[in-house]
Write a protein that holds these residues in place. Sequence first.
Motif, short mmCIF file in Angstrom:
data_model
loop_
_atom_site.label_atom_id
_atom_site.label_comp_id
_atom_site.label_asym_id
_atom_site.label_seq_id
_atom_site.Cartn_x
_atom_site.Cartn_y
_atom_site.Cartn_z
N ASP A 104 -9.62 4.90 0.62
CA ASP A 104 -8.20 5.25 0.21
C ASP A 104 -6.87 4.72 0.79
OD1 ASP A 104 -8.83 6.87 -2.03
OD2 ASP A 104 -8.90 8.95 -0.34
N LYS A 105 -7.57 4.93 1.90
CA LYS A 105 -6.36 3.32 2.87
C LYS A 105 -5.88 1.73 2.33
CE LYS A 105 -6.88 6.06 7.19
NZ LYS A 105 -7.17 4.97 8.59
N ALA A 106 -7.49 1.11 1.61
CA ALA A 106 -7.37 0.37 0.81
C ALA A 106 -6.63 0.29 -0.18
CB ALA A 106 -8.35 -0.41 0.73
N LEU A 107 -6.90 1.41 -1.33
CA LEU A 107 -5.68 1.63 -2.27
C LEU A 107 -4.19 2.14 -2.24
CD1 LEU A 107 -7.81 3.68 -4.02
CD2 LEU A 107 -7.80 1.36 -4.62
N VAL A 108 -4.33 2.79 -1.36
CA VAL A 108 -2.58 2.34 -1.08
C VAL A 108 -2.06 1.12 -0.54
CG1 VAL A 108 -0.69 4.02 0.58
CG2 VAL A 108 -2.88 5.36 -0.21
N LYS A 109 -2.36 0.31 0.20
CA LYS A 109 -1.55 -0.28 0.71
C LYS A 109 -2.19 -1.37 -0.42
CE LYS A 109 -2.41 -4.14 4.28
NZ LYS A 109 -2.96 -5.54 2.89
N ASN A 110 -2.67 -1.54 -1.31
CA ASN A 110 -2.71 -3.03 -2.50
C ASN A 110 -2.40 -2.47 -3.50
OD1 ASN A 110 -4.95 -4.08 -0.58
ND2 ASN A 110 -6.55 -3.13 -0.64
N LEU A 111 -1.72 -1.04 -3.57
CA LEU A 111 -1.58 -0.60 -4.68
C LEU A 111 0.21 -0.57 -4.52
CD1 LEU A 111 -4.40 1.70 -6.22
CD2 LEU A 111 -3.60 -0.93 -6.74
N GLY A 112 0.60 -0.46 -3.22
CA GLY A 112 2.17 -1.05 -3.03
C GLY A 112 2.33 0.72 -2.69
N LEU A 113 1.31 1.63 -2.40
CA LEU A 113 2.12 3.29 -2.62
C LEU A 113 2.85 3.40 -1.65
CD1 LEU A 113 -1.29 4.32 -4.29
CD2 LEU A 113 1.17 3.90 -5.56
N ASP A 114 3.55 4.52 -1.39
CA ASP A 114 4.24 5.00 -0.74
C ASP A 114 3.77 6.49 0.17
OD1 ASP A 114 6.36 4.97 0.95
OD2 ASP A 114 7.81 5.91 0.40
N TYR A 115 2.90 6.17 0.28
CA TYR A 115 1.79 7.25 1.18
C TYR A 115 0.93 6.90 2.68
CZ TYR A 115 2.30 9.37 -3.59
OH TYR A 115 3.82 10.50 -4.32
N GLN A 116 0.66 8.67 3.06
CA GLN A 116 -0.58 8.06 4.30
C GLN A 116 -1.28 9.14 3.70
OE1 GLN A 116 0.11 6.59 7.19
NE2 GLN A 116 -1.42 6.87 8.10
N VAL A 117 -2.75 8.86 4.27
CA VAL A 117 -4.05 9.15 4.16
C VAL A 117 -3.68 10.13 5.80
CG1 VAL A 117 -6.30 8.74 4.15
CG2 VAL A 117 -5.12 7.46 3.07
N VAL A 118 -3.77 11.63 5.04
CA VAL A 118 -4.48 12.02 5.77
C VAL A 118 -5.48 12.71 6.08
CG1 VAL A 118 -3.37 13.95 7.49
CG2 VAL A 118 -1.84 12.79 6.06
N PHE A 119 -6.39 13.13 6.96
CA PHE A 119 -7.44 13.75 7.40
C PHE A 119 -7.24 14.46 7.48
CE2 PHE A 119 -8.95 9.19 7.27
CZ PHE A 119 -9.72 9.07 6.65
N ALA A 120 -8.51 15.85 6.37
CA ALA A 120 -8.05 17.45 6.87
C ALA A 120 -9.55 17.56 8.16
CB ALA A 120 -8.81 18.29 5.35
#
Length: 318
Positions: A170-186
């Motif tokens: 997920d962190k790689a996907l957010v970065k590589n797809l240019g998404l304005d999101y933060q991975v937050v772990f429950a």
Amino acid sequence: MAAATTLLAGAALSGCGAADMTRQSSPYANAQGAKTVTLSVQSWVGARANAAVAQYLLEHELGYRVDTVQVDEVPAWDALSQGRVDAILEDWGHPDQEKRYVTDKKTVTDGGALGVTGHIGWWVPKYFADAHPDVLDWKNLNKYAAQLRTPESGGKGQLLDGSPSYVTNDKALVKNLGLDYQVVFAGSEAAQITQIKQFAKDKRPFLTYWYEPQWLFNEVPMAEVKLPDHTDACDKKGTDDPSSIDCAYPTTPLKKFLNAGFTREGGKAARFLKNFHWTKADQNEVAQMIAEEKLPAEKAAERWVKEHPDTWKAWLPA
């Protein structure tokens, strides 16, 4: 749970994987001449459902003494190879481990299909997808980042993950797809379920890493966000450099693996585990009893066994 691409360096898949838990292995594992079986159990409830039913039938129908050990996904392969555990009942795809132990060292054998197909992806609640159908294309996710923001996501949209020990892309996907999101772990599968159920109760939008099979879909209907198509080229790139992943998770037929010595000498127990084969609906039924109805795993297994004799009797060796 585990993700096949990055290999899971530990479901290391989605799965699990940091600490080496193999020293928790049972003293009964690989005990010569004893009617004992030790099962590796991963932390997600579907894996617990597999083990609960297998344990119940091994004990009540075949007369074995069964021990279960929670071992993270990649360390479980080491434990299996060494005979510290006898079987893994739900592997989400670790081709590097399979090559090392099954093909090269021959200390582990393929135990056959579990009967369940695993899939990891990003999901939003159906009520949000119905109101905003274009959210189901990843290219439109940034449009909804503000609505998916939480206090934990630092001004970005939140992508909710489970345990930090899971190996996800997920962190790689957010970065590589240019998404304005933060991975937050429950923190765990249970904590992630609690958050999802609270979002659903409040009818709030959310974006979450999630997977099938999973009983929660029965309670909180969700729709999958389409990520860039998964390809063999993406797989290879991710194996070489997990931080480069930019495609969807694969769909993975879940498999069982047995210690090679146990396969040869485990008698009816080994044959039973190779025969163990059920559906997503079967697994979800037991998992929901454990997670939602709060039944002890043995009681959930007992109820399922009593209600599905035509399924499990086919697993018993002659």
